[in-house]
Design a protein around this motif. Structure first.
Motif, PDB file in Angstrom:
ATOM      1  N   SER A 665       0.848  -1.198   0.000  1.00 32.73           N
ATOM      2  CA  SER A 665       0.000   0.000   0.000  1.00 32.73           C
ATOM      3  C   SER A 665       0.885   1.250   0.000  1.00 32.73           C
ATOM      4  O   SER A 665       1.795   1.378   0.814  1.00 32.73           O
ATOM      5  N   ILE A 666       0.601   2.150  -0.922  1.00 36.72           N
ATOM      6  CA  ILE A 666       1.383   3.387  -1.012  1.00 36.72           C
ATOM      7  C   ILE A 666       0.864   4.427  -0.034  1.00 36.72           C
ATOM      8  O   ILE A 666       1.605   5.265   0.489  1.00 36.72           O
ATOM      9  N   SER A 667      -0.415   4.375   0.252  1.00 34.51           N
ATOM     10  CA  SER A 667      -1.025   5.333   1.164  1.00 34.51           C
ATOM     11  C   SER A 667      -0.417   5.154   2.563  1.00 34.51           C
ATOM     12  O   SER A 667      -0.494   4.077   3.162  1.00 34.51           O
ATOM     13  N   PHE A 674       9.208   3.321  -2.924  1.00 39.89           N
ATOM     14  CA  PHE A 674       7.907   2.798  -3.320  1.00 39.89           C
ATOM     15  C   PHE A 674       7.063   3.876  -3.981  1.00 39.89           C
ATOM     16  O   PHE A 674       6.357   3.627  -4.967  1.00 39.89           O
ATOM     17  N   SER A 675       7.128   5.064  -3.446  1.00 38.84           N
ATOM     18  CA  SER A 675       6.324   6.164  -4.001  1.00 38.84           C
ATOM     19  C   SER A 675       6.751   6.494  -5.420  1.00 38.84           C
ATOM     20  O   SER A 675       5.916   6.687  -6.316  1.00 38.84           O
ATOM     21  N   LYS A 676       8.060   6.561  -5.639  1.00 42.10           N
ATOM     22  CA  LYS A 676       8.565   6.872  -6.981  1.00 42.10           C
ATOM     23  C   LYS A 676       8.211   5.758  -7.969  1.00 42.10           C
ATOM     24  O   LYS A 676       7.822   6.029  -9.106  1.00 42.10           O
ATOM     25  N   MET A 680       5.721   6.115 -11.345  1.00 41.31           N
ATOM     26  CA  MET A 680       6.116   5.718 -12.699  1.00 41.31           C
ATOM     27  C   MET A 680       5.156   4.678 -13.264  1.00 41.31           C
ATOM     28  O   MET A 680       4.821   4.712 -14.459  1.00 41.31           O
ATOM     29  N   VAL A 681       4.705   3.752 -12.421  1.00 42.04           N
ATOM     30  CA  VAL A 681       3.757   2.737 -12.878  1.00 42.04           C
ATOM     31  C   VAL A 681       2.452   3.390 -13.309  1.00 42.04           C
ATOM     32  O   VAL A 681       1.899   3.074 -14.375  1.00 42.04           O
ATOM     33  N   ASN A 682       1.930   4.297 -12.487  1.00 44.06           N
ATOM     34  CA  ASN A 682       0.671   4.974 -12.828  1.00 44.06           C
ATOM     35  C   ASN A 682       0.804   5.771 -14.122  1.00 44.06           C
ATOM     36  O   ASN A 682      -0.142   5.837 -14.932  1.00 44.06           O
ATOM     37  N   LYS A 683       1.975   6.355 -14.332  1.00 40.63           N
ATOM     38  CA  LYS A 683       2.193   7.123 -15.551  1.00 40.63           C
ATOM     39  C   LYS A 683       2.175   6.210 -16.775  1.00 40.63           C
ATOM     40  O   LYS A 683       1.584   6.541 -17.812  1.00 40.63           O
ATOM     41  N   ILE A 736      11.854   1.893 -13.976  1.00 42.03           N
ATOM     42  CA  ILE A 736      10.990   1.006 -13.205  1.00 42.03           C
ATOM     43  C   ILE A 736      11.749  -0.278 -12.911  1.00 42.03           C
ATOM     44  O   ILE A 736      12.311  -0.907 -13.805  1.00 42.03           O
ATOM     45  N   ASN A 737      11.767  -0.679 -11.669  1.00 41.32           N
ATOM     46  CA  ASN A 737      12.521  -1.847 -11.251  1.00 41.32           C
ATOM     47  C   ASN A 737      11.910  -3.120 -11.842  1.00 41.32           C
ATOM     48  O   ASN A 737      10.699  -3.210 -12.055  1.00 41.32           O
TER      49      ASN A 737
END
Length: 813
Positions: A665-667, A674-676, A680-683, A736-737
């Motif tokens: 969970s990012i929240s 994790f945030s970065k 990138m994934v959402n983009k 992205i990893n």
């Protein structure tokens, strides 16, 4: 030095040169005195010119002491200044001198204690000063002839010659060769050949007689090696040869008639119209074949076949046909002990029992089309006049590699004149003497031959004359490190000698490698299923029928034979790369190895582990006919026998293994990483085509969560390759990893409920055990993670424990 054909198998002391000197340095072994011995053997001595000594003496006589210092006043001033400087810096000079002497003494002691390290250091220094290879400049139009005018054989002419190298007194097999009607046997001696060597009906050339022939190649040939056969080839051509049978002195021609086995007359009308089975070149990724499969022995491979191709044991789906008449090089198969390498000999040997392997004598001969190669040897091969230029044996590589490199090099040039290779059913019986196989002398062959084949198939020349093309290719091979500059010079001498003895060059013919390959129609497909003969496969004898273990191996191979395995191997790759290929190459179509550091000699390609997915599209493009791609890290054991029930048309990944696949969970997560990664994934997701977005959001319903998978093992079938490539393109330069990108790709390509669950039963531990343990491993699961393999000893331990699922593996150790 014995020839490779009589090296029993290959019991030779080999001359190591620049091609293999680095291997010797790594081994930590050296042979002191080699230079002195070589100098004595070649008859060279270091001699001072007496005129130089005399001139030096006269100069000293005329240079008087008072003339050197007192005749010039300025010299006195310089001397006083120097004396004053010495007095002022006396203690510094003493300190520096002592320090210099100390370092010199340590360096000398180190050289004495470890001469190999000293040699390697000197070699490294000389390498840094290495000058570019010089391309020979030859005017092929002004070569002066070399004629035999003084020897008793000056007027002797014969069409068909058998050329053999001899190091011992005549063998029974050589006596049998001498009795073959219609052929003249020529024996080439070396420094090990008895001085009183003699055999009725055989022409023998001693070292002394060879030296009087006037050939340029004599300047480059070693004294104790079978590669001196190059002199014999030239002698035969000079005396009228139209066909040369390249053979050794330990094989008997079956039926004592070469005409029953080979095509000797290529100009006969009936022969020209003969149709010959030919390997299909429909698959552009196939560049080499194992001909032993065609003749009924799937479990055996010839010396010079890349180890990554050893596991390709399936017979041809279909052949095509080609008209005969251009098979200028003809390779025969050998019964008894065929031409096999040390890997086969050591791992398949049934105790002290000699090999007596038989091939199907009724199998039709088979041709090689342009773009496909086959290993050739120097003890059972026919060369027609149009291919006499291909007889040259390189001098800067080990004798275990010389004829193999010659064969691949010759095949490539053969395409330039429209010729091709044909492999024939058993033509000789060769006896196994049960002697040591020098694996160390084949190591350079194993790590270079795969790269050599790829290089040769892709090589192109714009030269317009055959010998210019040959010289250009030889130069390019030296630049690529397949042989050295010595062979470039030797090649130049060889080509000039060919012209000097009257050799007539064949005409060039346009090759078809770059043309679009036509679709092979059903009517052009010729089916032939080889007989399966009794053989030795991984040390298990087959008695006419396939036993249980062999049946399993063939079943696994049939299931995965068109699947490419992509392995990521951690350093040091030189300790395990060949072993991984030997293990998994038996099962899969091929094994592509990636690592953080590329290694051209081992065919290891570079790839960063944290973004290895970006390298996969390039591999996909190379294997367009593969039905799928299986990725595996070397810290995970793959029990391939438990994957047969998996659907090869679906995606496989460890999504149901909670230790491998997790959702974060990012929240409220304070981790910047994790945030970065989530941003990138959402983009990337926002730029996906609609079908990708729908599939991804079905499996990942929240923008505030991030799926992570360790991705040690996963499978991508052919039908998802285009989707995967498109997704990699959407990532672009984003960092992205790998562990984030793979679950994103998989969820975008298909719903997780459609994934095959074959990997869900794998053993997966997040903590690496201190030692590999049989308690941790299970042969009843599809994969085991983690498992440490960083050395040959670790690999042997792995093989032994995997043998509980595949008993044949025990024969590898």
């Amino acid at each position: 030095m014995q020839n490779p054909e009589s090296r029993g198998p290959r019991d030779v002391g080999l001359e190591r040169t620049q091609f293999t000197s680095s291997v010797e340095c790594n081994k930590g072994s050296a042979n002191s005195g080699t230079t002195q011995q070589a100098a004595l053997a070649s008859g060279y001595m270091v001699v001072l010119d007496p005129m130089l000594v005399q001139d030096h003496h006269s100069t000293l006589e005329t240079l008087k002491p008072h003339q050197t210092l007192l005749s010039n006043p300025s010299s006195q001033s310089k001397s006083r200044h120097f004396s004053t400087w010495v007095a002022q810096n006396f203690y510094k000079i003493i300190s520096i001198s002592l320090l210099t002497l100390t370092f010199a003494a340590l360096f000398f002691l180190r050289a004495v204690a470890n001469p190999v390290a000293f040699f390697c250091l000197a070699k490294s220094h000389s390498k840094s000063l290495h000058q570019p290879i010089e391309f020979p400049k030859i005017n092929f139009d002004s070569i002066q002839p070399i004629t035999d005018e003084s020897s008793p054989l000056a007027s002797f002419r014969f069409d068909r010659w058998i050329v053999v190298s001899v190091s011992n007194y005549p063998s029974d097999s050589l006596r049998n060769l001498a009795n073959i009607k219609g052929w003249q046997v020529l024996a080439i001696g070396n420094s090990k050949t008895p001085s009183d060597w003699n055999l009725k009906g055989v022409i023998f050339l001693s070292l002394e007689q060879q030296a009087n022939l006037g050939f340029r190649v004599l300047d480059y040939l070693p004294y104790d090696s079978y590669v001196r056969k190059s002199v014999g080839y030239l002698f035969a051509i000079q005396h009228g040869a139209k066909i040369i049978f390249d053979v050794d002195d330990r094989g008997d021609v079956i039926g004592e008639d070469l005409g029953k086995h080979f095509d000797l007359d290529l100009h006969d009308v009936d022969t020209m119209q003969e149709r010959i089975l030919q390997y299909s070149n429909e698959n552009p990724n196939r560049t080499v074949v194992n001909p032993y499969i065609h003749f009924g022995q799937r479990s055996i491979w010839p010396r010079g076949l890349p180890l990554e191709n050893v596991g390709e044991i399936g017979h041809e789906q279909y052949y095509t046909e080609v008209y005969g008449g251009m098979q200028f090089i003809q390779q025969g198969v050998s019964n008894g002990l065929p031409d096999v390498d040390s890997v086969f000999y050591f791992t398949r040997k049934p105790g002290l029992e000699p090999f007596d392997i038989r091939f199907d004598e009724h199998t039709p001969k088979v041709a090689l089309s342009q773009g496909i190669m086959v290993p050739l040897n120097s003890f059972n091969t026919i060369f027609h006049a149009n291919a006499f230029w291909a007889l040259m044996l390189p001098v800067s590589v080990s004798t275990m590699a010389a004829d193999v490199l010659r064969g691949y090099w010759g095949q490539r040039i053969l395409w330039e004149i429209g010729g091709f290779i044909v492999v024939y059913p058993p033509t000789i019986h060769r006896y196994d003497r049960i002697e040591a196989y020098p694996f160390s002398e084949e190591k350079d062959l194993h790590v270079n031959v795969g790269r050599l084949i790829k290089f040769l198939v892709s090589w192109r020349s714009k030269k317009h004359r055959l010998f210019e093309k040959i010289l250009e290719l030889s130069y390019s091979m030296a630049e690529e490190g397949f042989w050295t500059e010595r062979d470039v010079k030797f090649m130049a001498a060889w080509l000039q000698d060919l012209l000097a003895v009257g050799y007539q060059l064949p005409r060039l013919k346009a090759i078809e490698l770059d043309r679009a390959r036509a679709t092979i129609a059903d009517g052009d497909r010729k089916e032939f299923i080889p007989r399966k003969l009794a053989s030795v496969h991984l040390g298990v004898e087959e008695a006419g029928t396939v036993n249980y273990e062999i049946g399993n191996l063939i079943r696994w191979r049939k299931h995965f034979g068109n699947v490419v395995l992509i392995m990521f191997v951690t350093r040091p790759v030189e300790r395990t790369t060949l072993e991984w290929r030997l293990l998994y190459g038996r099962i899969f179509k091929t094994v592509v190895v990636l690592s953080e550091q590329a290694d051209a000699d081992l065919a290891v390609e570079q790839g960063q582990l944290d973004q290895v997915y970006k390298y996969l599209p390039k591999i996909f493009d190379r294997f367009t006919s593969a039905e799928g791609f299986l990725f595996l890290r070397d810290n995970t054991v793959l029990n391939y026998w438990n994957l047969l029930q998996a659907d090869k048309t679906k995606l496989w990944i460890a999504d149901k293994v909670p230790q491998s696949w997790t959702t974060v969970s990012i929240s409220g997560n304070d981790s910047t990483w994790f945030s970065k990664q989530a941003d990138m994934v959402n983009k990337v997701v926002s730029t996906m085509p609609v079908h990708f977005q729908l599939s991804y959001k079905e499996s990942n319903t929240s923008n505030q969560s991030l799926a992570i998978c360790s991705s040690e093992v996963f499978y991508i079938p052919r039908r998802f390759v285009v989707d995967f490539v498109d997704l990699v393109g959407l990532v672009g330069s984003s960092k992205i990893n790998q562990n984030v990108a793979m679950p994103m790709f998989f969820m975008a390509m298909d719903s997780t409920r459609n994934f095959d669950s074959v990997l869900s039963r794998m053993i997966y531990k997040t903590e690496t055990p201190s030692n590999n343990s049989s308690d941790f491993y299970s042969a009843h699961v599809p994969a085991v993670h983690p498992w440490k393999v960083s050395s040959e000893q670790h690999f042997i331990e792995l093989i032994r424990i995997m043998a509980t699922g595949d008993p044949l593996l025990m024969e590898l150790v």
